[in-house]
Scaffold this active site. Structure first.
Site, PDB file in Angstrom:
ATOM      1  N   ASN A 180       0.852  -1.185   0.000  1.00  0.00           N
ATOM      2  CA  ASN A 180       0.000   0.000   0.000  1.00  0.00           C
ATOM      3  C   ASN A 180       0.891   1.239   0.000  1.00  0.00           C
ATOM      4  O   ASN A 180       1.668   1.444   0.938  1.00  0.00           O
ATOM      5  CB  ASN A 180      -0.892  -0.051   1.254  1.00  0.00           C
ATOM      6  CG  ASN A 180      -1.827   1.132   1.324  1.00  0.00           C
ATOM      7  OD1 ASN A 180      -1.400   2.252   1.106  1.00  0.00           O
ATOM      8  ND2 ASN A 180      -3.077   0.897   1.643  1.00  0.00           N
ATOM      9  N   ASP A 212      -0.046   4.482  -0.169  1.00  0.00           N
ATOM     10  CA  ASP A 212      -0.716   5.743   0.210  1.00  0.00           C
ATOM     11  C   ASP A 212       0.242   6.723   0.879  1.00  0.00           C
ATOM     12  O   ASP A 212       0.169   7.936   0.658  1.00  0.00           O
ATOM     13  CB  ASP A 212      -1.836   5.477   1.224  1.00  0.00           C
ATOM     14  CG  ASP A 212      -2.989   4.702   0.634  1.00  0.00           C
ATOM     15  OD1 ASP A 212      -3.026   4.530  -0.590  1.00  0.00           O
ATOM     16  OD2 ASP A 212      -3.859   4.264   1.416  1.00  0.00           O
ATOM     17  N   HIS A 213       1.134   6.189   1.745  1.00  0.00           N
ATOM     18  CA  HIS A 213       1.960   7.099   2.543  1.00  0.00           C
ATOM     19  C   HIS A 213       3.083   7.748   1.747  1.00  0.00           C
ATOM     20  O   HIS A 213       3.681   8.718   2.201  1.00  0.00           O
ATOM     21  CB  HIS A 213       2.464   6.404   3.799  1.00  0.00           C
ATOM     22  CG  HIS A 213       1.322   6.142   4.729  1.00  0.00           C
ATOM     23  ND1 HIS A 213       0.576   7.162   5.275  1.00  0.00           N
ATOM     24  CD2 HIS A 213       0.746   4.995   5.139  1.00  0.00           C
ATOM     25  CE1 HIS A 213      -0.393   6.635   6.006  1.00  0.00           C
ATOM     26  NE2 HIS A 213      -0.314   5.324   5.934  1.00  0.00           N
ATOM     27  N   HIS A 248      -5.557   3.647  -1.624  1.00  0.00           N
ATOM     28  CA  HIS A 248      -6.876   4.001  -1.098  1.00  0.00           C
ATOM     29  C   HIS A 248      -7.201   5.413  -1.585  1.00  0.00           C
ATOM     30  O   HIS A 248      -6.524   6.373  -1.212  1.00  0.00           O
ATOM     31  CB  HIS A 248      -6.818   3.957   0.435  1.00  0.00           C
ATOM     32  CG  HIS A 248      -8.133   4.218   1.101  1.00  0.00           C
ATOM     33  ND1 HIS A 248      -8.296   4.092   2.468  1.00  0.00           N
ATOM     34  CD2 HIS A 248      -9.343   4.594   0.619  1.00  0.00           C
ATOM     35  CE1 HIS A 248      -9.550   4.379   2.793  1.00  0.00           C
ATOM     36  NE2 HIS A 248     -10.194   4.698   1.683  1.00  0.00           N
ATOM     37  N   ARG A 293      -9.322   8.177  -0.981  1.00  0.00           N
ATOM     38  CA  ARG A 293     -10.260   8.626   0.053  1.00  0.00           C
ATOM     39  C   ARG A 293     -11.102   9.758  -0.471  1.00  0.00           C
ATOM     40  O   ARG A 293     -10.672  10.530  -1.342  1.00  0.00           O
ATOM     41  CB  ARG A 293      -9.503   9.086   1.306  1.00  0.00           C
ATOM     42  CG  ARG A 293      -8.755   7.978   2.018  1.00  0.00           C
ATOM     43  CD  ARG A 293      -8.202   8.490   3.324  1.00  0.00           C
ATOM     44  NE  ARG A 293      -9.232   8.567   4.320  1.00  0.00           N
ATOM     45  CZ  ARG A 293      -9.397   7.696   5.323  1.00  0.00           C
ATOM     46  NH1 ARG A 293      -8.571   6.692   5.463  1.00  0.00           N
ATOM     47  NH2 ARG A 293     -10.377   7.827   6.178  1.00  0.00           N
ATOM     48  N   ARG A 333      -6.847  12.959   0.839  1.00  0.00           N
ATOM     49  CA  ARG A 333      -5.753  13.437   1.694  1.00  0.00           C
ATOM     50  C   ARG A 333      -4.391  12.916   1.258  1.00  0.00           C
ATOM     51  O   ARG A 333      -3.379  13.476   1.595  1.00  0.00           O
ATOM     52  CB  ARG A 333      -6.010  13.084   3.160  1.00  0.00           C
ATOM     53  CG  ARG A 333      -5.937  11.617   3.457  1.00  0.00           C
ATOM     54  CD  ARG A 333      -6.019  11.344   4.944  1.00  0.00           C
ATOM     55  NE  ARG A 333      -7.369  11.513   5.452  1.00  0.00           N
ATOM     56  CZ  ARG A 333      -7.823  10.913   6.545  1.00  0.00           C
ATOM     57  NH1 ARG A 333      -7.016  10.148   7.235  1.00  0.00           N
ATOM     58  NH2 ARG A 333      -9.059  11.066   6.954  1.00  0.00           N
ATOM     59  N   HIS A 334      -4.377  11.793   0.517  1.00  0.00           N
ATOM     60  CA  HIS A 334      -3.077  11.328   0.004  1.00  0.00           C
ATOM     61  C   HIS A 334      -3.170  10.991  -1.488  1.00  0.00           C
ATOM     62  O   HIS A 334      -2.763  11.789  -2.322  1.00  0.00           O
ATOM     63  CB  HIS A 334      -2.462  10.197   0.850  1.00  0.00           C
ATOM     64  CG  HIS A 334      -3.422   9.172   1.396  1.00  0.00           C
ATOM     65  ND1 HIS A 334      -4.327   8.486   0.626  1.00  0.00           N
ATOM     66  CD2 HIS A 334      -3.583   8.706   2.658  1.00  0.00           C
ATOM     67  CE1 HIS A 334      -5.005   7.645   1.384  1.00  0.00           C
ATOM     68  NE2 HIS A 334      -4.594   7.764   2.632  1.00  0.00           N
ATOM     69  N   GLU A 377      -8.626   0.536  -2.939  1.00  0.00           N
ATOM     70  CA  GLU A 377      -9.451   0.566  -1.724  1.00  0.00           C
ATOM     71  C   GLU A 377     -10.362   1.773  -1.832  1.00  0.00           C
ATOM     72  O   GLU A 377      -9.901   2.870  -2.176  1.00  0.00           O
ATOM     73  CB  GLU A 377      -8.574   0.722  -0.483  1.00  0.00           C
ATOM     74  CG  GLU A 377      -7.738  -0.474  -0.168  1.00  0.00           C
ATOM     75  CD  GLU A 377      -6.813  -0.198   1.017  1.00  0.00           C
ATOM     76  OE1 GLU A 377      -6.871   0.887   1.615  1.00  0.00           O
ATOM     77  OE2 GLU A 377      -6.025  -1.082   1.331  1.00  0.00           O
ATOM     78  N   THR A 404      -6.738   6.662  10.101  1.00  0.00           N
ATOM     79  CA  THR A 404      -6.616   5.594   9.105  1.00  0.00           C
ATOM     80  C   THR A 404      -7.875   4.738   9.256  1.00  0.00           C
ATOM     81  O   THR A 404      -8.710   5.027  10.121  1.00  0.00           O
ATOM     82  CB  THR A 404      -5.319   4.778   9.344  1.00  0.00           C
ATOM     83  OG1 THR A 404      -5.253   3.723   8.385  1.00  0.00           O
ATOM     84  CG2 THR A 404      -5.262   4.188  10.746  1.00  0.00           C
ATOM     85  N   THR A 405      -8.025   3.702   8.410  1.00  0.00           N
ATOM     86  CA  THR A 405      -9.236   2.890   8.483  1.00  0.00           C
ATOM     87  C   THR A 405      -9.292   2.198   9.849  1.00  0.00           C
ATOM     88  O   THR A 405      -8.408   1.405  10.174  1.00  0.00           O
ATOM     89  CB  THR A 405      -9.224   1.825   7.356  1.00  0.00           C
ATOM     90  OG1 THR A 405      -8.771   2.458   6.171  1.00  0.00           O
ATOM     91  CG2 THR A 405     -10.584   1.240   7.141  1.00  0.00           C
ATOM     92  N   GLU A 453     -10.842  -9.221   3.187  1.00  0.00           N
ATOM     93  CA  GLU A 453      -9.563  -8.876   3.819  1.00  0.00           C
ATOM     94  C   GLU A 453      -9.862  -8.644   5.292  1.00  0.00           C
ATOM     95  O   GLU A 453     -10.686  -7.780   5.627  1.00  0.00           O
ATOM     96  CB  GLU A 453      -8.966  -7.618   3.182  1.00  0.00           C
ATOM     97  CG  GLU A 453      -7.639  -7.237   3.845  1.00  0.00           C
ATOM     98  CD  GLU A 453      -6.935  -6.060   3.176  1.00  0.00           C
ATOM     99  OE1 GLU A 453      -7.081  -5.879   1.938  1.00  0.00           O
ATOM    100  OE2 GLU A 453      -6.244  -5.314   3.886  1.00  0.00           O
ATOM    101  N   HIS A 491      -3.504  -4.386   7.776  1.00  0.00           N
ATOM    102  CA  HIS A 491      -3.604  -3.228   8.671  1.00  0.00           C
ATOM    103  C   HIS A 491      -2.704  -3.406   9.884  1.00  0.00           C
ATOM    104  O   HIS A 491      -2.859  -4.357  10.644  1.00  0.00           O
ATOM    105  CB  HIS A 491      -5.030  -2.943   9.154  1.00  0.00           C
ATOM    106  CG  HIS A 491      -5.213  -1.466   9.383  1.00  0.00           C
ATOM    107  ND1 HIS A 491      -4.738  -0.837  10.496  1.00  0.00           N
ATOM    108  CD2 HIS A 491      -5.756  -0.506   8.601  1.00  0.00           C
ATOM    109  CE1 HIS A 491      -5.012   0.454  10.401  1.00  0.00           C
ATOM    110  NE2 HIS A 491      -5.614   0.682   9.251  1.00  0.00           N
ATOM    111  N   GLY A 492      -1.754  -2.491  10.007  1.00  0.00           N
ATOM    112  CA  GLY A 492      -0.865  -2.483  11.171  1.00  0.00           C
ATOM    113  C   GLY A 492       0.154  -3.615  11.158  1.00  0.00           C
ATOM    114  O   GLY A 492       0.763  -3.905  12.183  1.00  0.00           O
ATOM    115  N   GLY A 503       1.296  -1.373   4.314  1.00  0.00           N
ATOM    116  CA  GLY A 503       1.705  -0.051   3.834  1.00  0.00           C
ATOM    117  C   GLY A 503       2.634   0.680   4.777  1.00  0.00           C
ATOM    118  O   GLY A 503       3.832   0.813   4.529  1.00  0.00           O
TER     119      GLY A 503
END
Ligand code: PXP
Length: 248
Positions: free
Chosen positions: A12, A14-15, A48, A50, A54-55, A75, A105-106, A154, A201-202, A223
Site C-alpha cells: 500500500n 498511500d503514505h 486508497h 479517500r 488526503r493522500h 481501496e 486511518t481505516t 480482507e 492493517h498495522g 503499507g
C-alpha cells in the site's frame, strides 16, 4: 524440502503520497515508488482513494493503472462517486472499506450489511471487477460475504497488531491469543465458503509471522511499516547523494 506457501504481498503506497501532499510537492512520485515495489517483489499495488483526497489523488490512480505491471487494488468506500470511478478505471480489484473523514486511518472493518442497500451497484462492480470486503474477523461478516457473493475478504488486523504490541510490553498475552484465534476461525470459514482470504492493517516484519502460519491467508496488504522502513533504509544514501552533490 518444504514447499514455500505462495503468499502474496500487496504494498500500500498511500503514505508515499502522504509525504508528497504535506508539501503539495511533485515528489516522491507514486509511479516511481510503484516500480521500486515491483523490483522488490511486490505482487500487487494497493491504493486508497479517500473521499477527502488526503493522500492518493485521482491522477495517481490513473497513472498507476497506466504504468503498473502488477495488479492494482483500489481501496474505496462504497459510494456512488467511487463506484463510478472504479467502473471507469477498472482496476484488478476493489476493496470496499468504511470511511470516516475524521479518522487517521481505516479504524474498523466494513459492516457488509451496508452493501445490501445497494445490490444493483454491487452487482455492477462484480460484473467487471473482483470485489473484496475489508471486514473484522467475525463469522457473521464472513456469512454475509458469502451471501453477497464477494470474491474475497480482507481481515482487519488492526486489533491483532495492537494486541501484539501489548504482549511485547508484557501486559496481556490473552488478548493476543484471542485475536489470533478470531483470525484463524474467520479464515477457515471464509476458505470453506470458497472466498479468497487476505489480511491487512498495522502489519510489520515483527508481527506478521504469526499470521503467516494461517494457511488460508493468501495475501497481505501492508503499507505504513514498509514505507516507514524504507525511509530508514534509504536515508543514508539520500544524505550521501546530497553531500556529494553540493561539494562538487
Ligand atoms: N488494508 C486496508 C483495507 C487498509 O485500509 C490499509 C490502510 O490503508 C491497509 C491494508 C494497510 O495498513 P497499514 O498501512 O497499517 O499497513
Amino acid at each position: 524440502m518444504v514447499a514455500l506457501k505462495p503468499i502474496r504481498l500487496g504494498v500500500n503506497i498511500d503514505h508515499v503520497a502522504t509525504l508528497r501532499e504535506v508539501r503539495k510537492a511533485r515528489y516522491p512520485d507514486v509511479v516511481e515508488a510503484m516500480h521500486l515495489c515491483e523490483r522488490g517483489g511486490a505482487d500487487q499495488i494497493t491504493v486508497h482513494l479517500r473521499e477527502d483526497r488526503r493522500h492518493i489523488q485521482d491522477l495517481d490512480v490513473e497513472r498507476l493503472l497506466e504504468c503498473s505491471l502488477l495488479p492494482v487494488n483500489l481501496e474505496m468506500a462504497f459510494t456512488e462517486e467511487m463506484i463510478e470511478r472504479a467502473l471507469k478505471w477498472r482496476p484488478h480489484s476493489v476493496t470496499l472499506v468504511p470511511e470516516r473523514r475524521e479518522e487517521m486511518t481505516t479504524e474498523s472493518g466494513l459492516d457488509l450489511s451496508c452493501l445490501q442497500k445497494n445490490l444493483s451497484s454491487l452487482s455492477k462492480l462484480r460484473e467487471s471487477l473482483r470485489v473484496v470486503g475489508f471486514i473484522d474477523p467475525d463469522l457473521s461478516q464472513v456469512s454475509l460475504a458469502q451471501e453477497l457473493n464477494l470474491d474475497g475478504v480482507e481481515f482487519h488486523t488492526g486489533p491483532y497488531s495492537e494486541a501484539f504490541e501489548m504482549s511485547l510490553r508484557g501486559r496481556d498475552n490473552n488478548s493476543l491469543r484471542h485475536q489470533i484465534q478470531r483470525l484463524i476461525e474467520a479464515s477457515r470459514a471464509a476458505d470453506n465458503a470458497k472466498i479468497e482470504v487476505k489480511a491487512g492493517h498495522g502489519l510489520t516484519i515483527q508481527n506478521v509471522s504469526h499470521l503467516c502460519e494461517i494457511s488460508e491467508i493468501t495475501e497481505f496488504n501492508i503499507g505504513h511499516s514498509i514505507v516507514a522502513r524504507s525511509l530508514l533504509m534509504g536515508l543514508e544514501a539520500a544524505v550521501r547523494e546530497m553531500k556529494t552533490h553540493i561539494q562538487r
